[in-house]
Design a protein around this motif. Sequence first.
Motif, PDB file in Angstrom:
ATOM      1  N   VAL A  13     -28.053 -70.369 -26.118  1.00  0.00           N
ATOM      2  CA  VAL A  13     -27.627 -71.723 -26.495  1.00  0.00           C
ATOM      3  C   VAL A  13     -28.701 -72.747 -26.120  1.00  0.00           C
ATOM      4  O   VAL A  13     -29.036 -73.641 -26.909  1.00  0.00           O
ATOM      5  CB  VAL A  13     -26.281 -72.045 -25.796  1.00  0.00           C
ATOM      6  CG1 VAL A  13     -25.960 -73.518 -25.849  1.00  0.00           C
ATOM      7  CG2 VAL A  13     -25.162 -71.224 -26.429  1.00  0.00           C
ATOM      8  N   THR A  17     -30.842 -74.954 -29.008  1.00  0.00           N
ATOM      9  CA  THR A  17     -30.738 -76.417 -29.046  1.00  0.00           C
ATOM     10  C   THR A  17     -32.099 -77.053 -28.719  1.00  0.00           C
ATOM     11  O   THR A  17     -32.427 -78.146 -29.188  1.00  0.00           O
ATOM     12  CB  THR A  17     -29.559 -76.865 -28.143  1.00  0.00           C
ATOM     13  OG1 THR A  17     -29.238 -78.188 -28.426  1.00  0.00           O
ATOM     14  CG2 THR A  17     -29.812 -76.693 -26.702  1.00  0.00           C
ATOM     15  N   MET A  69     -16.770 -77.015 -25.375  1.00  0.00           N
ATOM     16  CA  MET A  69     -17.883 -76.063 -25.309  1.00  0.00           C
ATOM     17  C   MET A  69     -18.434 -75.867 -26.717  1.00  0.00           C
ATOM     18  O   MET A  69     -18.304 -74.809 -27.306  1.00  0.00           O
ATOM     19  CB  MET A  69     -17.371 -74.732 -24.744  1.00  0.00           C
ATOM     20  CG  MET A  69     -18.447 -73.713 -24.486  1.00  0.00           C
ATOM     21  SD  MET A  69     -17.780 -72.127 -23.928  1.00  0.00           S
ATOM     22  CE  MET A  69     -17.975 -71.155 -25.381  1.00  0.00           C
ATOM     23  N   THR A  70     -19.017 -76.905 -27.238  1.00  0.00           N
ATOM     24  CA  THR A  70     -19.579 -76.788 -28.579  1.00  0.00           C
ATOM     25  C   THR A  70     -20.852 -77.611 -28.666  1.00  0.00           C
ATOM     26  O   THR A  70     -21.246 -78.272 -27.706  1.00  0.00           O
ATOM     27  CB  THR A  70     -18.547 -77.219 -29.640  1.00  0.00           C
ATOM     28  OG1 THR A  70     -19.050 -76.890 -30.933  1.00  0.00           O
ATOM     29  CG2 THR A  70     -18.235 -78.710 -29.568  1.00  0.00           C
ATOM     30  N   PHE A  71     -21.506 -77.537 -29.816  1.00  0.00           N
ATOM     31  CA  PHE A  71     -22.676 -78.379 -30.054  1.00  0.00           C
ATOM     32  C   PHE A  71     -22.163 -79.744 -30.517  1.00  0.00           C
ATOM     33  O   PHE A  71     -21.200 -79.817 -31.279  1.00  0.00           O
ATOM     34  CB  PHE A  71     -23.565 -77.738 -31.118  1.00  0.00           C
ATOM     35  CG  PHE A  71     -24.015 -76.354 -30.750  1.00  0.00           C
ATOM     36  CD1 PHE A  71     -25.037 -76.166 -29.817  1.00  0.00           C
ATOM     37  CD2 PHE A  71     -23.420 -75.233 -31.311  1.00  0.00           C
ATOM     38  CE1 PHE A  71     -25.460 -74.876 -29.477  1.00  0.00           C
ATOM     39  CE2 PHE A  71     -23.834 -73.954 -30.973  1.00  0.00           C
ATOM     40  CZ  PHE A  71     -24.855 -73.776 -30.051  1.00  0.00           C
ATOM     41  N   ILE A  93     -22.519 -69.594 -32.678  1.00  0.00           N
ATOM     42  CA  ILE A  93     -23.932 -69.802 -32.322  1.00  0.00           C
ATOM     43  C   ILE A  93     -24.818 -69.409 -33.513  1.00  0.00           C
ATOM     44  O   ILE A  93     -25.767 -70.120 -33.874  1.00  0.00           O
ATOM     45  CB  ILE A  93     -24.301 -68.974 -31.058  1.00  0.00           C
ATOM     46  CG1 ILE A  93     -23.506 -69.476 -29.854  1.00  0.00           C
ATOM     47  CG2 ILE A  93     -25.795 -69.046 -30.781  1.00  0.00           C
ATOM     48  CD1 ILE A  93     -23.658 -68.622 -28.586  1.00  0.00           C
ATOM     49  N   ASN A 365     -30.939 -76.295 -18.846  1.00  0.00           N
ATOM     50  CA  ASN A 365     -29.662 -75.670 -18.479  1.00  0.00           C
ATOM     51  C   ASN A 365     -29.786 -74.739 -17.274  1.00  0.00           C
ATOM     52  O   ASN A 365     -28.991 -73.825 -17.123  1.00  0.00           O
ATOM     53  CB  ASN A 365     -29.099 -74.901 -19.695  1.00  0.00           C
ATOM     54  CG  ASN A 365     -27.624 -74.559 -19.552  1.00  0.00           C
ATOM     55  OD1 ASN A 365     -26.886 -75.249 -18.866  1.00  0.00           O
ATOM     56  ND2 ASN A 365     -27.206 -73.483 -20.179  1.00  0.00           N
ATOM     57  N   SER A 372     -18.322 -77.143 -19.170  1.00  0.00           N
ATOM     58  CA  SER A 372     -19.153 -76.271 -19.992  1.00  0.00           C
ATOM     59  C   SER A 372     -20.654 -76.520 -19.796  1.00  0.00           C
ATOM     60  O   SER A 372     -21.093 -77.645 -19.566  1.00  0.00           O
ATOM     61  CB  SER A 372     -18.813 -76.468 -21.466  1.00  0.00           C
ATOM     62  OG  SER A 372     -19.709 -75.714 -22.248  1.00  0.00           O
ATOM     63  N   TRP A 374     -22.733 -76.047 -22.280  1.00  0.00           N
ATOM     64  CA  TRP A 374     -23.356 -76.391 -23.565  1.00  0.00           C
ATOM     65  C   TRP A 374     -23.787 -77.858 -23.681  1.00  0.00           C
ATOM     66  O   TRP A 374     -24.916 -78.124 -24.116  1.00  0.00           O
ATOM     67  CB  TRP A 374     -22.435 -75.985 -24.716  1.00  0.00           C
ATOM     68  CG  TRP A 374     -22.229 -74.504 -24.839  1.00  0.00           C
ATOM     69  CD1 TRP A 374     -22.241 -73.573 -23.828  1.00  0.00           C
ATOM     70  CD2 TRP A 374     -21.982 -73.767 -26.043  1.00  0.00           C
ATOM     71  NE1 TRP A 374     -22.001 -72.323 -24.330  1.00  0.00           N
ATOM     72  CE2 TRP A 374     -21.836 -72.407 -25.676  1.00  0.00           C
ATOM     73  CE3 TRP A 374     -21.844 -74.132 -27.376  1.00  0.00           C
ATOM     74  CZ2 TRP A 374     -21.577 -71.416 -26.621  1.00  0.00           C
ATOM     75  CZ3 TRP A 374     -21.584 -73.138 -28.315  1.00  0.00           C
ATOM     76  CH2 TRP A 374     -21.460 -71.792 -27.939  1.00  0.00           C
ATOM     77  N   GLU A 378     -27.709 -79.080 -24.197  1.00  0.00           N
ATOM     78  CA  GLU A 378     -28.115 -79.906 -25.336  1.00  0.00           C
ATOM     79  C   GLU A 378     -28.782 -81.205 -24.883  1.00  0.00           C
ATOM     80  O   GLU A 378     -29.828 -81.596 -25.413  1.00  0.00           O
ATOM     81  CB  GLU A 378     -26.865 -80.240 -26.144  1.00  0.00           C
ATOM     82  CG  GLU A 378     -27.037 -79.984 -27.599  1.00  0.00           C
ATOM     83  CD  GLU A 378     -25.904 -80.550 -28.410  1.00  0.00           C
ATOM     84  OE1 GLU A 378     -24.942 -81.110 -27.851  1.00  0.00           O
ATOM     85  OE2 GLU A 378     -25.996 -80.434 -29.628  1.00  0.00           O
TER      86      GLU A 378
END
Length: 497
Positions: A13, A17, A69-71, A93, A365, A372, A374, A378
Amino acid sequence: MATKRVAIVGAGVAGLTSIKSCLEENLEPICFERHDKLGGVWNYSRELRPGQGSALYNSVVSNDSKEMMTFSDFPYPKECPPFLSHPMVLRHIRNYAQHFDLEKHIRFNTDVIDVQRNNDGKYWKLQIKDKDDKISTEEFDYVMICTSVYNRPFTPSYPGLENFKGTKIHSNMYREPTEFKEKKVLVVGGRMSGGEIATELARNRAEVYINMRHGVWIVPRICQDGRPFDMTLFIRALIKSPSKLTAEIEKICTGKISDEQCGVQGSEIRSAGRRLTISDDMSECLARGQIKTVGGIKEFQEDDVIFNDGSTLENVDAVIFATGYDFAVPIIDDSWIFDKSGNAEVYKYIFPVRLEDPKRLALINLVHTRGSHWPVAELHARIAARVFAGNIDLPDKETMKKDIDEKIKYVKNKYFRVPAGPNTDDLADMLGVKPSFGHLSLSDPQLAMAFEYGPMVPYWYRLQGPGAWPGARDRIMKAMENTSYAMKGYQSFTEGK
Ligand SMILES: Cc1cc2nc3c(=O)[nH]c(=O)nc-3n(C[C@H](O)[C@H](O)[C@H](O)COP(=O)(O)OP(=O)(O)OC[C@H]3O[C@@H](n4cnc5c(N)ncnc54)[C@H](O)[C@@H]3O)c2cc1C
């Protein structure tokens, strides 16, 4: 002007990103992935792949709900359930990579083995090993390290552990409960994976004992009112007030394991918000005696485990260490990150200030997060790419050091072993995308209420500023609706091509 070349190490992830963020800043990303597929840890496999740190067990369900927990500009379809199995996460993903055409920037089966400062030519020199073990060198202007904070499994040492005859594994090697059926199993570690593995074993007729360093409060994925726990807790108005947050956690938790049950004196940490375990079944298994808590471990013998209170667990068949991971970035020199006392000197947990030029290398990260990973991955990637492109300036070293020292004080007070919980609003502020409550109150009062009292979904960081996404407002306002949609009639997300 020649395009700036950015080496991105890892295509999970964080790596994906990072590729996208570099493209948005007109940088040239070249991503190296040691395996033959993208997706990182969400790429489930029965066996650990060479060099793999963390891994999933087959029944894993995301700890964070799908809107958290997403983009931030690529949500899950509403047909996905609120909490996701690993094939669903991996599919999402892959869809993200396909939608933004990221895969062509990845070199698979390519292991980065060393990152060094170059004497002439471009700033960095990377040593790269291809699938035929051929080693070559390539030069880059910038590097983004996306190799995961869960990189090196940590197993505590205990007297006599080497003599124990039963199965001994780290949780990264656990896949299925089958081999533990009707066995006596000691699970060491009771956060996330530990609690979930213990519960799965108990449900599959193992005799399960759990040892934890301290007590925890058990929180279910979905609260009684049908909201995911994280959409209930990660709310700005609550997070600002530790006492209100604790009261809310107390309201939703289904069980508590005290420090005394774990064989430790009441610890100094009072805030339950730091000691949660997410589990739908663990409280029930404890109540039914399917899982029993045991105190601190004194030593292992060939078949038995002896505890600090003098008691013995006899004829133990297996020990599973769900004891987490050590911070490790083997491809760079530790002294770039840590001072002599072991404190990470990394500005915003991204830029190592110990480097001569901190804006040349970014850790993406490589932190433990509350909530999360994510959104943090990002924001790190977006910030790093803008800094590399010269669109954000870093403060001078003294100012960055002062910020780090403040954080180190905070981290120490909260007893975290490695850099902990960067506040996403703080990162968004640096990126210039943090919404202002005052401004929203005047322009869009409904949205302002959601900002203060609604869940901190990642879409908040796409409302305005660089990388703004027109879909953001709608997703924020419909976050709860999209979360519960699938529970009303689920259409399979994993089917199809
Ligand atoms: C059981 C389990 C459950 C989890 N549940 C959640 C959850 O609910 N919510 C959440 O937010 N997070 C969860 N996580 C954490 C997970 O780590 C993050 O979701 C996220 O996927 C991390 O992405 P990443 O890109 O940082 O790391 P990874 O996904 O681990 O990707 C790192 C990539 O780097 C590659 N790599 C490493 N070193 C090199 C090298 N030297 N050269 C080339 N390639 C290299 C690896 O092969 C890998 O593909 C969970 C983790 C586990 C183990």
